[in-house]
Write an enzyme that holds these catalytic residues in place. Structure first.
Site, PDB file in Angstrom:
ATOM      1  N   LYS A  44       0.857  -1.189   0.000  1.00  0.00           N
ATOM      2  CA  LYS A  44       0.000   0.000   0.000  1.00  0.00           C
ATOM      3  C   LYS A  44       0.895   1.242   0.000  1.00  0.00           C
ATOM      4  O   LYS A  44       1.810   1.357   0.843  1.00  0.00           O
ATOM      5  CB  LYS A  44      -0.846  -0.024   1.279  1.00  0.00           C
TER       6      LYS A  44
HETATM    7  O1  G3P Z   1      -8.972   1.639   4.737  1.00  0.00           O
HETATM    8  C1  G3P Z   1      -8.828   2.955   5.179  1.00  0.00           C
HETATM    9  C2  G3P Z   1      -9.645   3.147   6.384  1.00  0.00           C
HETATM   10  O2  G3P Z   1      -9.149   2.359   7.409  1.00  0.00           O
HETATM   11  C3  G3P Z   1      -9.805   4.531   6.849  1.00  0.00           C
HETATM   12  O3  G3P Z   1     -10.974   4.526   7.573  1.00  0.00           O
HETATM   13  O4  G3P Z   1     -12.601   5.287   9.222  1.00  0.00           O
HETATM   14  O5  G3P Z   1     -10.159   5.890   9.457  1.00  0.00           O
HETATM   15  O6  G3P Z   1     -11.544   6.943   7.676  1.00  0.00           O
HETATM   16  P1  G3P Z   1     -11.339   5.728   8.547  1.00  0.00           P
END
Ligand code: G3P
Length: 218
Positions: free
Chosen positions: A83
């Site tokens: 990634k």
């Molecule tokens: O895959 C990316 C994700 O983990 C981000 O999620 O909820 O931190 O915006 P969030």
């Protein structure tokens, strides 16, 4: 649509993997930090539990460092996907890695043009963050529609749309309606997908009526 689980918590992953419905996993530095565990150990555990691609994020900010880190991460298991962030340096690293057949997930995507660049750089996955766009008053799912429309017009782009920053079951449904290739979903939201109050109520009634018959299938 493929389901990836978006966590670095191995207990959650093991539990969900038992359903046979997981197609991969994604991690990021914040999710790894939450576990308090060694990154390489966490990755080894996840890769041994999930059959599909497991995204492991580089932390270098320049392409040469990203490539050195990628080399180390790729040694962990055969199902590692690297990634990289959606920066010029990340795109350079993506191009170099994908040219060698490595699966690359380009993360932190917030615009259709960024997704177009990742497609041109040979990314296996583009990760648009829908929840974080919603957080700033935009409609994250509009970005998924735009990327779907763009990618569908160019056979040369083989990048899969991996919807990230999912916060709700509605996000999952909307991603599937648009035709996203993958949704990476937090464990609690994956569990919510199977829930409906009428299912619980209906099952309860069936069980009560069945008990009245006094029969047993086994
Ligand atoms: O895959 C990316 C994700 O983990 C981000 O999620 O909820 O931190 O915006 P969030």
């Amino acid at each position: 649509m493929k389901f990836f689980v978006d966590t670095a918590d191995i207990d959650e992953i093991r539990d969900l993997a038992e359903t046979g419905l997981l197609d991969g996993a994604t991690t990021n530095p914040s999710l790894v930090a939450k576990t308090g565990r060694d990154f390489m150990e966490v990755l080894k555990d996840i890769c041994a539990t999930v059959d599909g691609p497991v995204s492991a994020e580089v932390t270098g900010l320049d392409a040469p460092t990203m490539l050195t880190e990628a080399e180390k991460l790729l040694k962990v298991a055969d199902n590692i996907a690297i990634k990289v962030p959606l920066t010029w340096e990340g795109l350079k690293a993506c191009k170099a890695l994908s040219s060698n057949g490595t699966l690359v997930n380009v993360t932190l995507c917030f615009s259709a043009n960024q997704a177009l660049l990742a497609g041109k750089a040979g990314a296996a996955f583009i990760s648009p963050f829908v929840g974080r766009l919603d957080d700033i008053g935009q409609t994250g799912m509009d970005l998924i529609s735009d990327i779907r429309q763009i990618y569908d017009q160019y056979d040369s782009i083989q990048t899969e749309i991996l919807v990230a920053s999912i916060r709700s079951a509605t996000h999952v449904k909307d991603a599937a309606l648009i035709g996203a290739d993958v949704a990476t979903i937090p464990p609690n939201v994956i569990r919510q997908l199977a829930q409906h109050p009428l299912t619980d109520k209906g099952l309860d009634a069936f069980m009560k009526d069945w008990a009245k018959t006094g029969q047993s299938i086994t």
